[in-house]
Design an enzyme around this catalytic site. Structure first.
Site, PDB file in Angstrom:
ATOM      1  N   ASP A   1     -12.038 -30.217   6.910  1.00  0.00           N
ATOM      2  CA  ASP A   1     -12.330 -31.483   7.571  1.00  0.00           C
ATOM      3  C   ASP A   1     -13.156 -31.153   8.808  1.00  0.00           C
ATOM      4  O   ASP A   1     -12.691 -30.452   9.695  1.00  0.00           O
ATOM      5  CB  ASP A   1     -10.996 -32.124   7.981  1.00  0.00           C
ATOM      6  CG  ASP A   1     -10.971 -33.613   7.782  1.00  0.00           C
ATOM      7  OD1 ASP A   1     -11.889 -34.274   8.295  1.00  0.00           O
ATOM      8  OD2 ASP A   1     -10.042 -34.111   7.121  1.00  0.00           O
TER       9      ASP A   1
ATOM     10  N   ASP B   1     -15.503 -36.030   8.993  1.00  0.00           N
ATOM     11  CA  ASP B   1     -14.678 -37.094   9.567  1.00  0.00           C
ATOM     12  C   ASP B   1     -15.499 -38.135  10.325  1.00  0.00           C
ATOM     13  O   ASP B   1     -16.433 -37.778  11.053  1.00  0.00           O
ATOM     14  CB  ASP B   1     -13.694 -36.428  10.533  1.00  0.00           C
ATOM     15  CG  ASP B   1     -12.717 -37.413  11.141  1.00  0.00           C
ATOM     16  OD1 ASP B   1     -11.952 -38.012  10.372  1.00  0.00           O
ATOM     17  OD2 ASP B   1     -12.730 -37.591  12.373  1.00  0.00           O
TER      18      ASP B   1
ATOM     19  N   GLU C   1     -17.095 -39.414   5.602  1.00  0.00           N
ATOM     20  CA  GLU C   1     -16.203 -40.574   5.639  1.00  0.00           C
ATOM     21  C   GLU C   1     -16.924 -41.691   6.379  1.00  0.00           C
ATOM     22  O   GLU C   1     -17.179 -41.574   7.572  1.00  0.00           O
ATOM     23  CB  GLU C   1     -14.907 -40.224   6.370  1.00  0.00           C
ATOM     24  CG  GLU C   1     -13.957 -41.415   6.443  1.00  0.00           C
ATOM     25  CD  GLU C   1     -13.058 -41.426   7.675  1.00  0.00           C
ATOM     26  OE1 GLU C   1     -12.005 -42.058   7.633  1.00  0.00           O
ATOM     27  OE2 GLU C   1     -13.425 -40.801   8.692  1.00  0.00           O
TER      28      GLU C   1
ATOM     29  N   HIS D   1      -5.003 -39.698   3.903  1.00  0.00           N
ATOM     30  CA  HIS D   1      -3.938 -39.631   4.915  1.00  0.00           C
ATOM     31  C   HIS D   1      -3.953 -40.820   5.872  1.00  0.00           C
ATOM     32  O   HIS D   1      -3.141 -40.871   6.782  1.00  0.00           O
ATOM     33  CB  HIS D   1      -4.096 -38.331   5.706  1.00  0.00           C
ATOM     34  CG  HIS D   1      -5.418 -38.282   6.413  1.00  0.00           C
ATOM     35  ND1 HIS D   1      -6.615 -38.144   5.727  1.00  0.00           N
ATOM     36  CD2 HIS D   1      -5.747 -38.426   7.710  1.00  0.00           C
ATOM     37  CE1 HIS D   1      -7.607 -38.194   6.589  1.00  0.00           C
ATOM     38  NE2 HIS D   1      -7.123 -38.365   7.795  1.00  0.00           N
ATOM     39  N   ASP D   2      -4.882 -41.732   5.694  1.00  0.00           N
ATOM     40  CA  ASP D   2      -4.956 -42.916   6.566  1.00  0.00           C
ATOM     41  C   ASP D   2      -4.500 -44.187   5.861  1.00  0.00           C
ATOM     42  O   ASP D   2      -4.572 -45.269   6.441  1.00  0.00           O
ATOM     43  CB  ASP D   2      -6.398 -43.147   7.036  1.00  0.00           C
ATOM     44  CG  ASP D   2      -6.900 -42.023   7.920  1.00  0.00           C
ATOM     45  OD1 ASP D   2      -6.095 -41.419   8.640  1.00  0.00           O
ATOM     46  OD2 ASP D   2      -8.120 -41.752   7.874  1.00  0.00           O
TER      47      ASP D   2
HETATM   48  C1  GLC Z   1     -10.770 -40.456  10.454  1.00  0.00           C
HETATM   49  C2  GLC Z   1      -9.530 -39.714  10.035  1.00  0.00           C
HETATM   50  C3  GLC Z   1      -8.370 -40.240  10.812  1.00  0.00           C
HETATM   51  C4  GLC Z   1      -8.620 -40.001  12.273  1.00  0.00           C
HETATM   52  C5  GLC Z   1      -9.969 -40.563  12.711  1.00  0.00           C
HETATM   53  C6  GLC Z   1     -10.389 -39.987  14.026  1.00  0.00           C
HETATM   54  O1  GLC Z   1     -10.730 -41.796  10.162  1.00  0.00           O
HETATM   55  O2  GLC Z   1      -9.365 -39.813   8.654  1.00  0.00           O
HETATM   56  O3  GLC Z   1      -7.154 -39.673  10.411  1.00  0.00           O
HETATM   57  O4  GLC Z   1      -7.615 -40.613  13.036  1.00  0.00           O
HETATM   58  O5  GLC Z   1     -11.002 -40.249  11.810  1.00  0.00           O
HETATM   59  O6  GLC Z   1     -10.809 -38.677  13.906  1.00  0.00           O
END
Ligand code: GLC
Ligand code: CA
Length: 563
Positions: free
Chosen positions: A98, A204, A262, A339-340
């Site tokens: 990540d 990320d 993402e 994980h979110d």
């Molecule tokens: C992304 C991650 C999340 C995190 C956010 C800030 O959305 O998946 O878990 O809190 O970025 O880095």
């Protein structure tokens, strides 16, 4: 389109904190992942994405990085990371990390220096602005933009009397990508990991690197005292694509790696092509969130108790829009959750009577759609949302920020219902390995409570059960990666069948030589679905049934005869 190795992979996302603890401190670690590599290999996946294990104060469980070049001692050592990569590779499993590029921890040495005064060399690596005053002279942030984790996206620092931008938590200051030195530092860091042997990155929060730099107030209407959730101010902005092209030229193009960005912030299909189009200098794929909220689990905010109903037509249309919009232009990743998000069997399936059937049905859809599927750890055994009875059982920074403000508006019961549906902790509970204490995850006290159903839902039980969710995932992965249907499942075209059917998600995957029909019942009751039964042969299904009525959560994967 050129065929690439990463199109022929099935990914498996690991949340290291909750996977397997080997030293009894209640937190999963890298040696724990190494210990489970044989399990992962048996599952059949050939790519793992591991959530952040860099050095971090863990305000946001590792997305707040304080040293990109080291492993947090909670998770192990850099040698453990190297060993993990090596051992995965010997099993034919590639490893992606990540990559966190939007922000650092406020404890990162760059930020520690940046805060000191207004003239230091790192000041401009973050985004600092003066605040405003209201008519009574009270201090206000530079503008009215909201953060993703409640409140303003600015935090005041009295050391220099300025605000720094932070679109997530206060301990996660946003980096200033306008600064070329910062961009170079990030490129160096990414190259360092690739040189160490990783096979790429899940990148990320990538949509947010570029901000609207006039920093003027949003015109979005909000209740007095609240901030404007105007994500467009720092999502998918033109300037971002210059940064990505540079990152591509400086780093990515020199390695045989895979990158999945993402893109929250509501990127649409056209924007996805700007990130990852076949002719674009950017990533290889981007995760979008559009299919994740089709039963109102988020918008409802605990208003209704009990099970929510999935809008199956909307869900199908969302997949269709992305898949057809991407065809020939950009490769998609597919996933149900990360994980979110809440656990998919709790969201779109059933956690009790039809747990097995619904978890298998969801797996069958995931593994037969176009694009590279990503399974989230625990999904392969049908892990569920939490059964917590107090908001204190939750730990996520988003929850910690949300609860105090929610308490001013809604009842405790509604908050709890909402968290049990929507909190990110639902996906972050310890992996359920067996029916021993703490589900075999740790011999100590787990950092987050194990879900109570681990005696019923665990890996050990499912590994020896030929009808289990896990066994079905293994069969589906084999079908996708190693069967005679591999080509059509990976590269074939996609078309919905009976798209207006309110309960069934059915589609064809086809190429010049063959055709697959997938039929999936999203309901906990029998549903009628007419198709030309005689022209197809059954490849895999989750129940024994040959009627034209599908049983609750039944799926069928069929092949056209002669094709
Ligand atoms: C992304 C991650 C999340 C995190 C956010 C800030 O959305 O998946 O878990 O809190 O970025 O880095
Ligand atoms: Ca540990």
């Amino acid at each position: 389109m050129k065929k690439q190795w990463w199109m022929e992979t099935v990914g498996y996302q690991i949340y290291p904190r909750s996977y397997k603890d080997t030293n009894g401190d209640g937190v999963g670690d890298l040696p724990g992942i190494i210990e489970k590599l044989d399990y992962i290999a048996r599952l059949g996946v050939n790519l793992i994405w591991i959530c952040p294990f860099y050095k971090s104060p863990m305000d946001d469980n590792g997305y707040d990085v304080s040293d990109f070049y080291n492993v947090d001692e909670l998770f192990g050592t850099l040698d453990d990371a190297k060993e993990l990569i090596r051992q995965a590779h010997t099993r034919g499993i590639r490893v992606i990390l990540d990559l966190v590029m939007n922000q650092t921890s406020d404890e990162h040495p760059w930020f520690v220096e940046s805060r000191k005064d207004k003239v230091n060399a790192k000041r401009d690596w973050y985004i600092w602005r003066d605040g405003k005053r209201d008519k009574n002279g009270n201090r206000l942030p530079p503008n009215n933009w909201a953060s993703f984790f409640e409140g303003s996206c600015w935090n005041y620092d009295d050391l220099t009397g300025q605000y720094y931008m932070k679109i997530f938590s206060n301990k996660m200051p946003d980096l200033n990508w306008e600064n070329p030195e910062l961009r170079k530092a990030m490129a160096d860091m990414a190259r360092w990991w690739l040189d160490l042997g990783v096979d790429g990155f899940r990148v990320d929060a990538i949509a947010h690197l570029a901000k609207e730099t006039s920093f003027r107030d949003s015109k979005m209407k909000v209740e007095p005292g609240r901030f404007a959730p105007d994500w467009r101010k720092f999502s998918n902005r033109d300037r971002l694509f210059d940064y990505l092209a540079e990152f591509h030229d400086e780093v990515l193009t020199h390695y045989d790696c895979v990158t999945v960005g993402e893109v929250g912030g509501g990127a649409n299909v056209e924007e996805a092509q700007r990130y990852a189009g076949f002719d674009t200098k950017g990533f290889n794929m981007v995760f979008n969130f559009d299919h994740c909220w089709k039963n109102g689990a988020f918008g409802d905010e605990g208003r209704t108790l009990g099970k929510l109903t999935t809008d199956v037509i909307d869900l199908k249309k969302t997949f269709e829009r992305w898949i057809l919009g991407s065809e020939g232009k950009v490769w998609m990743p597919q996933y149900w959750l990360n994980h979110d998000h809440p656990r998919v069997v709790s969201q779109y399936g059933d956690t009790e009577e039809y747990h097995r059937e619904s978890a298998q049905m969801l797996g069958a859809v995931l593994l037969t759609l176009p694009g590279t599927p990503f399974i989230y750890n625990g999904e392969e055994i049908g892990m569920t949302n939490v059964d917590y009875t107090s908001v204190d059982d939750f730990n996520d920074v988003w929850v910690r920020n949300y609860v105090p403000s929610a308490r001013k508006r809604i009842s405790e019961e509604r908050i709890l219902t909402h968290l049990r549906r929507a909190s990110r902790d639902n996906a972050r509970t310890p992996m359920q390995w067996d029916d021993s204490v703490n589900a075999g995850f740790t011999t100590g006290k787990p950092h987050l409570k194990v879900v109570g159903n681990y005696k019923r839902i665990n890996v050990r039980q499912q590994e020896s059960d030929e009808h289990s969710v896990l066994t079905m995932y293994k069969r589906l992965i084999q079908l996708r990666l190693h069967s005679g249907m591999k080509d059509v499942l990976i590269y074939g075209k996609f078309a919905l069948v009976q798209q207006d059917h309110p309960d069934i998600f059915a589609y064809r995957r086809f190429d010049d030589n063959s055709e697959i029909l997938v039929i999936a019942n999203f309901r906990d009751y029998k549903v009628n679905f007419a198709y030309e039964v005689d022209t197809y042969e059954l490849i895999i299904s989750n129940v024994v049934n040959f009627g034209s009525e599908l049983l609750p959560y039944e799926f069928r994967i069929l092949r056209a005869k002669g094709g």
